[in-house]
Scaffold this active site. Structure first.
Site, PDB file in Angstrom:
ATOM      1  N   TRP A 181       0.633  -1.226  -0.042  1.00  0.00           N
ATOM      2  CA  TRP A 181      -0.067  -0.092  -0.066  1.00  0.00           C
ATOM      3  C   TRP A 181       0.799   1.217   0.090  1.00  0.00           C
ATOM      4  O   TRP A 181       1.204   1.800   1.048  1.00  0.00           O
ATOM      5  CB  TRP A 181      -0.835   0.009   1.127  1.00  0.00           C
ATOM      6  N   HIS A 205     -12.224  10.359  10.624  1.00  0.00           N
ATOM      7  CA  HIS A 205     -13.298   9.753  10.376  1.00  0.00           C
ATOM      8  C   HIS A 205     -13.531   8.781  11.579  1.00  0.00           C
ATOM      9  O   HIS A 205     -14.800   8.374  11.647  1.00  0.00           O
ATOM     10  CB  HIS A 205     -13.082   8.854   9.191  1.00  0.00           C
ATOM     11  N   HIS A 232      -8.224  19.561   4.088  1.00  0.00           N
ATOM     12  CA  HIS A 232      -7.911  19.556   2.889  1.00  0.00           C
ATOM     13  C   HIS A 232      -6.616  20.385   2.411  1.00  0.00           C
ATOM     14  O   HIS A 232      -6.438  20.424   1.100  1.00  0.00           O
ATOM     15  CB  HIS A 232      -9.254  19.975   1.997  1.00  0.00           C
TER      16      HIS A 232
END
Length: 754
Positions: free
Chosen positions: A106, A123, A290
């Site tokens: 990954w 999250h 972000h």
């Protein structure tokens, strides 16, 4: 909203989690699928259980979670003590190293896992909602269904697997809950943000929570109209804090996938407010989330495998296997949106606002077919480079939620200031991130570790430290003064109960410590009977003022309730000691964010046989809701109901459920009369019943459904019968006192936990 946001997934991208396993050929010695071996008599899949046969039955399972049978840790294991032995500096160093230690299975985007780790932590914490305090990161619940398989959490399974070597290394000293949040915080630090701090203390659970209502939908990302009672986008169903099933907050493609930044702004404002964030914190978190990382949507839906809970056993708990090319790197598929927000996605800077304010934006579709905003014209050097090849550059992107930050007038004003003042933006974000990741950890007294900030923040519900002690003799003297004050048993017990019942085991808010029942807004809540409350507080404040040494009103309220219970037991011929440990402080109004306490208002309380109004949910279900939030078991609930009834503590002094001729005496009369077949029950109105003599029909008592459920529900009746027995009169009193003491001390985090 987290980096690499996976909250926009459509059913076309990730199907509803069915069993995706294919049938395997059977070996010769295997039993055909149509037969079931005799030894397989256990209901291991949850099918055809009692709730399948009787779906309207009262489900007491939410009161029986997280017990010793599911916990692999040794008896007596104390996580707080273990964490204090942790070398936190070494953990942080290992996390910094992990960020740039890219693994072939990954690979890290641009060689840095920061964006992925931030999204994982975000999250985890972002499921918290202030309405009931449930959700959040404090239990490590992202490891379990449904969260581990939510569409919005695509590929966070990989983030946790990347952390496994660190978890394995530090073992019991570091919970998954703490590691997840620390990893996100260290990700920001490694990319240049001066973080505000970190506190440990999140103790892991070992199975999914049964009490959290995530929504009624049966389909991932079902249309949001399932959660709204009208066209008003502020009418999101309580206590939910996400607009669709399987999302953390909003759909970043737009409302139900239809781009419209102003409409999305309404959703953003509502969902962030549901977790106690104001507009400035909302803009800071959106922009800061972000500033780093990227979205992943460079694949096709049909090439993505099932989520972890639906994946084959060979996947070993991983999900969303991607058959598009390598399935990783630039071909990764998570949200369906594709691209980074800033020029430098692995460093903390002001690039997010630079992008937003210096370009025109147009709607486009990602390779996966998701709506995203891209700049109309942009200099080549302002484009972020490819995650694998630095010689390739791509357009940056914005989600519909990002565009809301400049289209909504209030958000735009805040964004403009952050753009002008990058240091101020970094400071506000760092504190907002700390709040996001610690909101469900409870008051500061629960924080662990050397990185706890010294500053007291109002959202932590601060309470002044106590600088006094009381001897046994002084406690006895105070009890005598309280009992001689003219206040009744009922008045004292009601006041102590009302002060303590606000405690929520979900986010550790509320409770008797702080005596906030005397402050706004609690002193005027209808459930607290303001007239009676003011009378009792005035008497106790007079005792406090005239006592020879300092004592808090919070302690006097609890002491008064305990003294009244001991008297009520003695009046019934049973001498009992009601434990009392001083040490509660008195908060001030300045320490209390009145608005944030509004969700703690009791609008129902079965223990005092009260509903503020009629609700769609049945009274007995509301009783379970309060019981679970208070951290009580079904037997504790049973004994408390029986005791509160005979003590005459019903709201407004009603007589419903008061099955005794000795009101004010702590006896087991409630259970004796409830289980006596000499009486017969019949309806007498909305949520009202009469009990009459079976022979003469003479009405003896009245009751509500909350009272009768202890005779009708087979489990609760079994508890009621125990307390109705002739040989358990003293046991009833002992158990009532034990449960009462548990309620009074629920928020005493300074006391040893046993």
């Amino acid at each position: 909203m987290g980096t690499q946001p996976a909250r926009k997934l459509r059913n076309r991208v990730f199907p509803h989690p069915h069993n995706h396993r294919k049938e395997k050929p059977m070996a010769n010695d295997q039993v055909p699928a149509s037969k079931c071996p005799v030894m397989h008599g256990a209901n291991t899949t949850g099918q055809n259980g009692n709730l399948n046969w009787w779906p309207n039955a009262l489900n007491l399972d939410i009161l029986h979670q997280h017990d010793r049978k599911t916990n692999p840790m040794d008896d007596g294991f104390n996580y707080a003590e273990a964490f204090q032995q942790l070398d936190l500096a070494a953990v942080k160093q290992d996390l910094h190293h992990l960020m740039t230690d890219s693994q072939s299975w990954w690979p890290a985007d641009w060689g840095h896992y920061g964006g992925l780790m931030i999204r994982m932590a975000w999250h985890a914490a972002g499921t918290y909602r202030i309405a009931d305090g449930r959700g959040g990161a404090a239990t490590g619940n992202q490891r379990f269904a449904p969260l581990n398989s939510w569409p919005d959490n695509v590929n966070l399974d990989k983030a946790r697997r990347l952390l496994w070597p660190i978890k394995k290394k530090y073992g019991n000293k570091l919970s998954w809950g703490d590691l997840i949040i620390l990893a996100g915080t260290m990700a920001y630090e490694s990319m240049g943000l001066k973080v505000y701090g970190f506190a440990g203390g999140r103790e892991d659970i070992w199975h999914p929570e049964k009490d959290i209502y995530w929504g009624a939908e049966k389909e991932w990302l079902a249309s949001s109209d399932h959660r709204y009672g009208s066209e008003d986008r502020e009418s999101l169903e309580n206590p939910l804090a996400a607009v669709q099933m399987g999302l953390i907050y909003v759909n970043p493609e737009g409302v139900d996938g239809h781009p419209d930044p102003l409409c999305t702004a309404q959703d953003v404002r509502t969902t962030f407010a549901r977790m106690a964030m104001n507009d400035e914190e909302t803009v800071a978190l959106t922009a800061g989330g972000h500033t780093v990382g990227k979205c992943h949507g460079n694949s096709k839906a049909e090439l993505i495998g099932p989520e972890p809970e639906g994946a084959d056993v060979v996947e070993q708990g991983l999900g969303w296997h991607n058959q598009n090319g390598k399935g990783v790197g630039r071909e990764t598929m998570s949200s369906g949106i594709e691209g980074a927000w800033t020029t430098h996605p692995t460093q903390w800077d002001n690039g997010y606002f630079y992008m937003l304010f210096n370009h025109e934006w147009e709607l486009k579709k990602s390779p996966a077919g998701a709506w995203q905003w891209e700049p109309v014209n942009i200099k080549e050097e302002d484009k972020p480079v490819d995650v694998e090849d630095p010689n390739i550059r791509h357009n940056p992107i914005m989600t519909d939620a990002d565009m809301a930050m400049i289209k909504d007038p209030i958000y735009r004003q805040i964004s403009e200031r952050f753009y002008r003042e990058p240091d101020y933006f970094a400071e506000v974000f760092a504190k907002a991130w700390f709040k996001l990741t610690h909101r469900d950890l409870g008051p500061k007294s629960r924080y662990l570790g050397p990185d706890v900030p010294q500053e007291d923040l109002i959202w932590q519900d601060p309470i002044p430290p106590v600088d006094y002690t009381l001897s046994e003799g002084e406690i006895k003297e105070l009890e005598q003064q309280i009992l001689a004050s003219g206040l009744t048993v009922s008045e004292l017990v009601c006041t102590a109960w009302d002060s303590a019942r606000t405690f929520r085991s979900s986010d550790y808010r509320g409770g008797a410590n702080g005596a906030r029942i005397r402050l706004e807004p609690q002193k005027n809540w209808p459930g607290n009977e303001p007239t009676r409350l003011a009378k009792v507080l005035a008497v106790l404040e007079n005792i406090q003022a005239n006592f020879a040494k300092p004592v808090s009103l919070a302690d006097l309220i609890v002491l008064g309730g305990g003294a009244a219970i001991a008297k009520a037991a003695l009046d019934g011929g049973i001498e009992v000691n009601v434990p009392f440990l001083p040490g509660r402080g008195d908060a001030t109004q300045a320490m209390t964010d009145a608005e944030s306490f509004t969700p703690l208002e009791p609008i129902h309380d079965g223990y005092r046989n009260w509903l503020k109004q009629d609700y769609a949910v049945s009274p007995e279900e509301l009783l379970l809701e309060r019981t679970q939030l208070m951290g009580l078991t079904a037997p504790e609930m049973t004994v408390l109901i029986g005791g509160m009834r005979v003590l005459g503590t019903n709201h407004g002094g009603t007589k419903h459920g008061v099955f005794t001729d000795r009101v004010g005496v702590l006896s087991n009369d409630f259970f004796v009369n409830l289980t006596d077949m000499a009486y017969q029950w019949r309806p007498a109105g909305n949520n009202l019943y009469e009990i009459g003599d079976r022979q003469t029909g003479e009405v003896k008592w009245t009751a509500t459904k909350v009272d009768l459920v202890f005779g009708s529900n087979s489990i609760l009746r079994s508890y009621a019968e125990v307390y109705a027995q002739d040989d358990n009169r003293e046991k009833f009193v002992r158990d009532f006192v034990a449960a009462w003491t548990k309620v009074m001390n629920a928020d005493r985090f300074d006391l040893p936990r046993g």
